[in-house]
Write a protein that holds these residues in place. Structure first.
Motif, PDB file in Angstrom:
ATOM      1  N   ASP A  14      -7.783  17.829 -83.590  1.00 21.09           N
ATOM      2  CA  ASP A  14      -6.943  17.025 -84.491  1.00 21.09           C
ATOM      3  C   ASP A  14      -5.737  17.832 -84.983  1.00 21.09           C
TER       4      ASP A  14
ATOM      5  N   GLY B 203     -12.531   9.155 -86.763  1.00 20.17           N
ATOM      6  CA  GLY B 203     -11.268   9.480 -87.441  1.00 20.17           C
ATOM      7  C   GLY B 203     -10.738   8.301 -88.238  1.00 20.17           C
ATOM      8  N   HIS B 204      -9.943   8.600 -89.274  1.00 18.06           N
ATOM      9  CA  HIS B 204      -9.387   7.534 -90.124  1.00 18.06           C
ATOM     10  C   HIS B 204      -7.994   7.088 -89.689  1.00 18.06           C
ATOM     11  N   ILE B 205      -7.422   7.750 -88.682  1.00 18.56           N
ATOM     12  CA  ILE B 205      -5.997   7.527 -88.432  1.00 18.56           C
ATOM     13  C   ILE B 205      -5.706   7.001 -87.020  1.00 18.56           C
TER      14      ILE B 205
ATOM     15  N   ARG C 288      -5.074  10.093-102.989  1.00 19.42           N
ATOM     16  CA  ARG C 288      -4.558   9.362-101.817  1.00 19.42           C
ATOM     17  C   ARG C 288      -5.390   8.106-101.546  1.00 19.42           C
ATOM     18  N   PHE C 289      -6.719   8.212-101.674  1.00 20.85           N
ATOM     19  CA  PHE C 289      -7.566   7.026-101.463  1.00 20.85           C
ATOM     20  C   PHE C 289      -7.263   5.968-102.526  1.00 20.85           C
TER      21      PHE C 289
ATOM     22  N   ARG D 193     -13.950  20.662 -99.383  1.00 21.05           N
ATOM     23  CA  ARG D 193     -14.041  19.265 -99.848  1.00 21.05           C
ATOM     24  C   ARG D 193     -14.999  18.469 -98.967  1.00 21.05           C
TER      25      ARG D 193
ATOM     26  N   ASN E 280     -13.274  17.867 -87.747  1.00 17.25           N
ATOM     27  CA  ASN E 280     -12.163  18.286 -86.892  1.00 17.25           C
ATOM     28  C   ASN E 280     -12.413  19.649 -86.260  1.00 17.25           C
TER      29      ASN E 280
ATOM     30  N   PHE F 134       3.379  16.327 -96.921  1.00 14.82           N
ATOM     31  CA  PHE F 134       1.998  15.905 -96.640  1.00 14.82           C
ATOM     32  C   PHE F 134       1.023  16.475 -97.680  1.00 14.82           C
TER      33      PHE F 134
ATOM     34  N   PHE G 208       2.545   8.288 -88.024  1.00 15.57           N
ATOM     35  CA  PHE G 208       3.280   9.370 -87.356  1.00 15.57           C
ATOM     36  C   PHE G 208       4.541   8.783 -86.728  1.00 15.57           C
TER      37      PHE G 208
ATOM     38  N   LYS H 211     -10.894  18.993 -92.155  1.00 12.13           N
ATOM     39  CA  LYS H 211     -12.213  18.465 -92.538  1.00 12.13           C
ATOM     40  C   LYS H 211     -13.209  18.766 -91.420  1.00 12.13           C
TER      41      LYS H 211
ATOM     42  N   GLU I 187     -18.355  11.175 -97.121  1.00 14.46           N
ATOM     43  CA  GLU I 187     -17.125  10.919 -97.883  1.00 14.46           C
ATOM     44  C   GLU I 187     -17.117   9.508 -98.466  1.00 14.46           C
TER      45      GLU I 187
ATOM     46  N   TYR J 295      -2.986   2.495 -95.352  1.00 15.12           N
ATOM     47  CA  TYR J 295      -2.892   3.803 -94.676  1.00 15.12           C
ATOM     48  C   TYR J 295      -4.188   4.156 -93.939  1.00 15.12           C
ATOM     49  N   PHE J 296      -5.276   4.350 -94.691  1.00 11.99           N
ATOM     50  CA  PHE J 296      -6.547   4.749 -94.071  1.00 11.99           C
ATOM     51  C   PHE J 296      -7.239   3.531 -93.474  1.00 11.99           C
TER      52      PHE J 296
ATOM     53  N   ASP K 105      -5.483  19.550 -91.864  1.00  8.33           N
ATOM     54  CA  ASP K 105      -6.492  18.474 -91.836  1.00  8.33           C
ATOM     55  C   ASP K 105      -7.820  19.091 -91.378  1.00  8.33           C
TER      56      ASP K 105
HETATM   57  C1  GN1 Z   1      -7.441  11.615 -92.423  1.00  4.10           C
HETATM   58  O1  GN1 Z   1      -7.423  11.850 -89.228  1.00  4.10           O
HETATM   59  P1  GN1 Z   1      -8.574  12.268 -90.061  1.00  4.10           P
HETATM   60  O2  GN1 Z   1      -9.620  11.235 -90.211  1.00  4.10           O
HETATM   61  O3  GN1 Z   1      -9.092  13.609 -89.555  1.00  4.10           O
HETATM   62  C2  GN1 Z   1      -6.151  12.143 -93.033  1.00  4.10           C
HETATM   63  C3  GN1 Z   1      -6.442  13.406 -93.836  1.00  4.10           C
HETATM   64  C4  GN1 Z   1      -7.456  13.087 -94.924  1.00  4.10           C
HETATM   65  C5  GN1 Z   1      -8.707  12.512 -94.273  1.00  4.10           C
HETATM   66  C6  GN1 Z   1      -9.714  12.074 -95.301  1.00  4.10           C
HETATM   67  C7  GN1 Z   1      -2.992  12.312 -90.994  1.00  4.10           C
HETATM   68  O4  GN1 Z   1      -7.954  12.586 -91.527  1.00  4.10           O
HETATM   69  O5  GN1 Z   1      -5.255  13.894 -94.437  1.00  4.10           O
HETATM   70  O6  GN1 Z   1      -7.791  14.257 -95.645  1.00  4.10           O
HETATM   71  O7  GN1 Z   1      -8.386  11.369 -93.445  1.00  4.10           O
HETATM   72  N1  GN1 Z   1      -5.177  12.426 -91.984  1.00  4.10           N
HETATM   73  C8  GN1 Z   1      -3.887  12.014 -92.122  1.00  4.10           C
HETATM   74  O8  GN1 Z   1     -10.907  11.834 -94.671  1.00  4.10           O
HETATM   75  O9  GN1 Z   1      -3.471  11.444 -93.134  1.00  4.10           O
END
Ligand code: GN1
Ligand code: ADP
Ligand code: MG
Length: 378
Positions: free
Chosen positions: A233, A25-27, A311-312, A251, A218, A154, A52, A215, A259, A322-323, A213
């Motif tokens: 998630d 996960g990225h978060i 966003r990236f 996507r 998840n 969001f 959050f 992806k 990605e 952020y990420f 979310d």
């Molecule tokens: C983040 O948490 P994660 O890795 O499932 C992000 C998504 C983006 C995604 C891009 C809370 O998702 O919105 O699409 O990265 N989650 C948050 O990979 O910003």
């Protein structure tokens, strides 16, 4: 306080053997907790409270949604222990544990599953689509206004664009000069970005309770059957549009590469996978989808891919705040894959629309010709 101390605050069965980092996960920070009997495992997560900030509201959303889901799955004769996320309470019976500014939670670990970062099997992707479609259908009666907006705006793509313009202006990272082509790429598409937001505002499409979310990593896929069994998630569940949920799976799942693939020649949009997902999603959501939503599915995919790339790029301009990133240009690499996908999707957008219609028609034929709702519900 160590992770072990935190884990002991929850009602775990047995003695802890190990706690190891888990997932991609990225978060949040995710850990796998294995107990001494080795057959019992849990997922321990430290929420990213910088992102959050309203983590209490977020956890209340999750409690409400998981409770409703568990009832529905039970009523439908499903296996709650594998198909639903289940929170493990703290020793005091709370859904989460707060230590200074950290918020922790524990979920039951769903065994014998895999998550994919890249999918190449149309069957698995069709199952994924069905699971996400069914997820939205199951939440159809859920009152959207009983959930808090975890991250305001969001998936408000217009707001994302405005934040991007601010990031260019502020240029906190000093990288703006380097990304002039990427900036032009976005600006050339500025008029497209408001399509979903406008349709929601004009009530042409309904505001629903959505995942936000979706992806592909998840959803947990059963190792032996290839069925998508459990949507995970749940942090961003809140009112939104189905188009973003549909789009985010496309996507991530129709990308032939990761990605963050650096070799852009490997990044392509797989239209066969698109068709597989459409079939599954439309079967899963059944008659809950409106005509207007159906006609906009392809736009959902294009707009969220653009949004994600924006966003990236915004985070790159802001200095990677952020990420999670592993190296200097990580966010820029991610941005490039998204923009390449956008171009690929744009060149196939007509075909994408036709596929959605065809999949729906094939399903409708098997539904004794009942009609779709033609207006939005809210
Ligand atoms: C983040 O948490 P994660 O890795 O499932 C992000 C998504 C983006 C995604 C891009 C809370 O998702 O919105 O699409 O990265 N989650 C948050 O990979 O910003
Ligand atoms: P993030 O918000 O950081 O993306 P996730 O909640 O998606 O965190 O969890 C990260 C990873 O942990 C998932 O991709 C999945 O591999 C794994 N995971 C999360 N929850 C469970 C669970 N209940 N059972 C099995 N694996 C899980
Ligand atoms: Mg995740």
């Amino acid at each position: 306080m160590t992770k072990y101390d935190v884990a002991k605050k929850f009602q775990l069965q047995g003695e802890i053997d190990s706690i190891t980092p888990y997932g991609e996960g990225h978060i949040n920070d995710t850990f796998l907790v294995t107990m001494k009997d080795s057959s019992t495992q849990y997922i321990l997560q430290r929420l990213n409270t910088k992102i959050f900030t309203n983590y209490r509201g977020l956890m209340e959303n999750i409690q409400k949604v998981t409770a409703v889901m568990q009832n529905i799955v039970q009523e439908q004769g499903g296996d709650v222990s594998r198909e639903c996320m289940q929170l493990i309470p703290t020793l005091e019976g709370k859904a989460y544990y707060v230590n200074v500014s950290d918020c922790w939670r524990v979920y039951v670990f769903v065994k014998d599953t895999v998550v994919y970062q890249v999918i190449d099997s149309p069957d698995v992707f069709e199952n994924t689509g069905e699971a996400f479609g069914r997820f939205i259908a199951r939440l159809d009666g859920f009152e959207a206004n009983t959930l808090c907006e975890v991250i305001p705006n969001f998936h408000n793509t217009v707001d994302r664009y405005n934040k991007f313009l601010t990031a260019i202006e502020q240029n906190k990272s000093g990288r703006a000069d380097k990304v002039q082509n990427e900036i032009s790429f976005v600006k050339a598409r500025a008029d497209k970005l408001s399509l979903i937001v406008d349709a929601l505002e004009r009530k042409q499409i309904p505001l629903r309770v959505t995942h936000n979310d979706t992806k592909i990593n998840n959803v947990l896929i059963d190792k032996s059957t290839g069925k998508a069994i459990c949507i995970i998630d749940l942090d961003t569940i809140m009112p939104g549009s189905l188009l973003y949920d549909f789009g985010d799976s496309i996507r991530s799942g129709c990308n032939t590469a990761l990605e963050d693939e650096k070799d852009l020649s490997l990044v392509d949009f797989d239209i066969n996978l698109y068709e597989a997902y459409c079939r599954g999603f439309l079967r899963g959501i059944g008659e809950k989808i409106t005509v207007k939503e159906l006609e906009m599915l392809h736009l959902g995919a294009i707009i969220i891919t653009l949004e994600c790339g924006i966003r990236f790029l915004t985070d790159y301009l802001d200095g990677d705040v952020y990420f999670k990133t592993q190296y200097d240009d990580h966010n820029l690499v991610r941005c490039h894959t998204q923009f390449k996908l956008v171009e690929k999707m744009e060149s196939k957008s007509k075909q994408m629309l036709e596929i959605a219609r065809k999949c729906k028609n094939n399903l409708s034929d098997s539904y004794t010709n009942r009609k779709l709702p033609t207006t939005s519900r809210l």
